[in-house]
Design an enzyme around this catalytic site. Structure first.
Site, PDB file in Angstrom:
ATOM      1  N   ASN A   9      -6.629  80.145 114.703  1.00  0.00           N
ATOM      2  CA  ASN A   9      -6.452  79.796 113.290  1.00  0.00           C
ATOM      3  C   ASN A   9      -7.215  80.822 112.457  1.00  0.00           C
ATOM      4  O   ASN A   9      -8.437  80.785 112.382  1.00  0.00           O
ATOM      5  CB  ASN A   9      -7.007  78.386 113.030  1.00  0.00           C
ATOM      6  CG  ASN A   9      -6.979  78.027 111.551  1.00  0.00           C
ATOM      7  OD1 ASN A   9      -6.282  78.660 110.765  1.00  0.00           O
ATOM      8  ND2 ASN A   9      -7.744  77.007 111.169  1.00  0.00           N
ATOM      9  N   HIS A 103      -5.715  69.970 108.801  1.00  0.00           N
ATOM     10  CA  HIS A 103      -7.017  70.601 109.073  1.00  0.00           C
ATOM     11  C   HIS A 103      -8.051  70.022 108.100  1.00  0.00           C
ATOM     12  O   HIS A 103      -7.726  69.751 106.932  1.00  0.00           O
ATOM     13  CB  HIS A 103      -6.896  72.119 108.893  1.00  0.00           C
ATOM     14  CG  HIS A 103      -8.076  72.858 109.423  1.00  0.00           C
ATOM     15  ND1 HIS A 103      -9.261  72.931 108.734  1.00  0.00           N
ATOM     16  CD2 HIS A 103      -8.278  73.527 110.587  1.00  0.00           C
ATOM     17  CE1 HIS A 103     -10.139  73.639 109.445  1.00  0.00           C
ATOM     18  NE2 HIS A 103      -9.558  74.009 110.578  1.00  0.00           N
ATOM     19  N   GLU A 152     -11.321  68.041 116.010  1.00  0.00           N
ATOM     20  CA  GLU A 152     -12.184  69.024 115.354  1.00  0.00           C
ATOM     21  C   GLU A 152     -13.247  68.307 114.525  1.00  0.00           C
ATOM     22  O   GLU A 152     -13.012  68.006 113.339  1.00  0.00           O
ATOM     23  CB  GLU A 152     -11.345  69.907 114.438  1.00  0.00           C
ATOM     24  CG  GLU A 152     -10.349  70.775 115.160  1.00  0.00           C
ATOM     25  CD  GLU A 152     -10.137  72.094 114.436  1.00  0.00           C
ATOM     26  OE1 GLU A 152     -10.209  73.127 115.096  1.00  0.00           O
ATOM     27  OE2 GLU A 152      -9.943  72.094 113.212  1.00  0.00           O
TER      28      GLU A 152
END
Ligand code: PEP
Length: 229
Positions: A9, A103, A152
């Site tokens: 990313n 995200h 994450e």
């Protein structure tokens, strides 16, 4: 054969020429798959650059037949039409096979909600792109039909302080107890030094890598190191 996903990313980094330089260092090494000694694993490398790099990278991958897939870092929850600045799935489908969705930087900086994440996931799915949905813990809702989840934890993103592999395993196990067929990736301060400890965990199927993916040589070290686990 078990698939191991390694996703770069790049966030808002790399001009087109910088992106092509990276690709032409990483691509030739991946073509030669015996470098990876990946007889236990099918390693799938995906790079998610800024939107404006995608078309040139796609051409270069095709011309050179590199074993690299492209993904977007986001996708519009809307379709084609009057949505200034958005990148709809219908246009992205010519460029990407994957889309990162939800995200934590988008949730935080662009007020993305779980509902928007689900809408984006569904839009990606309609056009055949695989959504990689980021969750911040096992309690984050996961859209129906999602096959790839990236765990994450916020404290680990870009901080140099990763989660422990043991805790990442616990979260992955928890996610799989509800959704046994999903692939769970770990993301957050992954480096060539710690990547093996994460992918050695039973329920971790790959890595989502930010900062350490920007440098081609460092990223290759991670891919090569994962191929030996
Ligand atoms: C990310 O942004 O998805 C990420 C994991 O970043 P970093 O590797 O830099 O922590």
């Amino acid at each position: 054969m078990k698939t191991l996903w390694i996703i770069a990313n790049w966030k808002s980094n790399k001009t087109i020429s910088e992106a092509l330089d990276w690709l032409n260092i990483v691509g030739p090494k991946l073509q030669n798959s015996e470098n990876l000694s990946a007889d236990r694993q099918d390693i799938k490398v995906i790079v998610c650059p800024p939107f404006s790099d995608l078309a040139e990278l796609k051409k270069e991958i095709q011309v050179n037949n590199y074993s690299i897939f492209l993904g977007s870092q986001d996708i519009s929850p809307f379709g084609i039409g009057a949505y200034t600045g958005e990148e709809p799935a219908e246009i992205l489908k010519d460029l990407v096979s994957y889309s990162i969705i939800g995200h934590s930087e988008r949730r935080e900086n662009f007020a993305e909600t779980d509902e928007m994440v689900a809408d984006k996931f569904n839009k990606a799915k309609e056009t055949g792109a695989e959504g990689v949905v980021c969750v911040q813990g096992a309690e984050t809702p996961i859209p129906e039909g999602c096959n790839i989840i990236a765990y994450e934890p916020i404290f680990a993103i870009g901080t140099g302080t990763p989660d422990t592999p043991e805790n990442a395993q616990k979260v992955a196990e928890q996610i799989k107890s509800e959704k046994p067929d999903v692939n769970v990736l770990y993301g957050g301060s992954v480096t060539d030094q710690n990547c093996n400890a994460f992918i050695s965990q039973k329920d971790i199927n790959g890595l989502l890598i930010g900062k350490a993916s920007l440098d081609a040589e460092e990223f290759l070290k991670i891919v090569e190191s994962c191929g030996t686990v």
